[in-house]
Write a protein that holds these residues in place. Sequence first.
Motif, PDB file in Angstrom:
ATOM      1  N   TRP A  24       0.836  -1.205   0.000  1.00 41.64           N
ATOM      2  CA  TRP A  24       0.000   0.000   0.000  1.00 41.64           C
ATOM      3  C   TRP A  24       0.872   1.257   0.000  1.00 41.64           C
ATOM      4  O   TRP A  24       0.629   2.205  -0.750  1.00 41.64           O
ATOM      5  CB  TRP A  24      -0.888  -0.038   1.225  1.00 41.64           C
ATOM      6  CG  TRP A  24      -2.090   0.855   1.223  1.00 41.64           C
ATOM      7  CD1 TRP A  24      -2.420   1.818   0.313  1.00 41.64           C
ATOM      8  CD2 TRP A  24      -3.125   0.853   2.203  1.00 41.64           C
ATOM      9  NE1 TRP A  24      -3.594   2.421   0.674  1.00 41.64           N
ATOM     10  CE2 TRP A  24      -4.047   1.844   1.822  1.00 41.64           C
ATOM     11  CE3 TRP A  24      -3.349   0.118   3.355  1.00 41.64           C
ATOM     12  CZ2 TRP A  24      -5.197   2.124   2.568  1.00 41.64           C
ATOM     13  CZ3 TRP A  24      -4.494   0.392   4.091  1.00 41.64           C
ATOM     14  CH2 TRP A  24      -5.408   1.371   3.704  1.00 41.64           C
ATOM     15  N   MET A 114      -4.553   0.825  -4.896  1.00 46.01           N
ATOM     16  CA  MET A 114      -4.873   1.728  -3.791  1.00 46.01           C
ATOM     17  C   MET A 114      -6.341   1.631  -3.366  1.00 46.01           C
ATOM     18  O   MET A 114      -6.704   2.054  -2.270  1.00 46.01           O
ATOM     19  CB  MET A 114      -4.510   3.160  -4.171  1.00 46.01           C
ATOM     20  CG  MET A 114      -3.017   3.340  -4.365  1.00 46.01           C
ATOM     21  SD  MET A 114      -2.567   5.010  -4.813  1.00 46.01           S
ATOM     22  CE  MET A 114      -2.798   5.845  -3.252  1.00 46.01           C
ATOM     23  N   LEU A 117      -6.548  -2.565  -1.803  1.00 48.27           N
ATOM     24  CA  LEU A 117      -5.805  -2.866  -0.579  1.00 48.27           C
ATOM     25  C   LEU A 117      -6.568  -2.465   0.689  1.00 48.27           C
ATOM     26  O   LEU A 117      -6.562  -3.223   1.670  1.00 48.27           O
ATOM     27  CB  LEU A 117      -4.415  -2.236  -0.624  1.00 48.27           C
ATOM     28  CG  LEU A 117      -3.452  -2.916  -1.605  1.00 48.27           C
ATOM     29  CD1 LEU A 117      -2.173  -2.097  -1.767  1.00 48.27           C
ATOM     30  CD2 LEU A 117      -3.113  -4.327  -1.163  1.00 48.27           C
ATOM     31  N   SER A 121      -7.694  -5.110   3.469  1.00 46.46           N
ATOM     32  CA  SER A 121      -7.368  -4.889   4.881  1.00 46.46           C
ATOM     33  C   SER A 121      -8.585  -5.104   5.768  1.00 46.46           C
ATOM     34  O   SER A 121      -8.490  -5.716   6.841  1.00 46.46           O
ATOM     35  CB  SER A 121      -6.828  -3.472   5.093  1.00 46.46           C
ATOM     36  OG  SER A 121      -5.648  -3.274   4.365  1.00 46.46           O
TER      37      SER A 121
END
Length: 198
Positions: A24, A114, A117, A121
């Motif tokens: 990231w 971007m 991720l 998460s």
Amino acid sequence: MRENTEPMPEAARALLMYVVFPVWVAAGFADWACHRRTRIAQTSGLRENLLHLLLFAEMGAGIVAVVLLEINAAVLLLALVLFAVHELTVYWDLHWSVPRREVGPFEQMVHSFMEILPLASIGLLAALAWPQALALAGLGAEPADWSLRWKSQPLPPGMLLAGLALSVVFNAVPLAQETWSCVRWRLRLRTRGSPGPT
């Protein structure tokens, strides 16, 4: 309520710390390099840069919460809300920048990382606190915990400092450079009396 320490959550924790977060950070740096290559200061200007700062703040708030607070229904919900707000800001950013600056194939691929991720998460965070993830969805036997409290087992200080250093060096400093470049270009245009990006 302690986070589960079974093998699956431990694997999720390792993926978050040693794979997702570094990739990231790298994607953020690659995105900055794309902005620099396409001369953001002279094309989409300070407005796009301010949106990048907003995006950084949105994700930064989520990361700080995840790093410092116990993962429960409240933190999972906060992460989901920040992700949704981040996606709306991404749309705002692209709506402004695409007509004014070249957003090539490589930058589009960086954007894909971007965006996926943070979602990955959240999935890994759900695995870390699966009973609370179920409770957030109205399932499972455990009640949702809506408290915000420090982790009962904090991350090692060295790991926190390493993560902070990575983010500052490869994300915050490049963003600051981008802001300064946009401000300097705007001041130069004002001095010349020329119109430019707002």
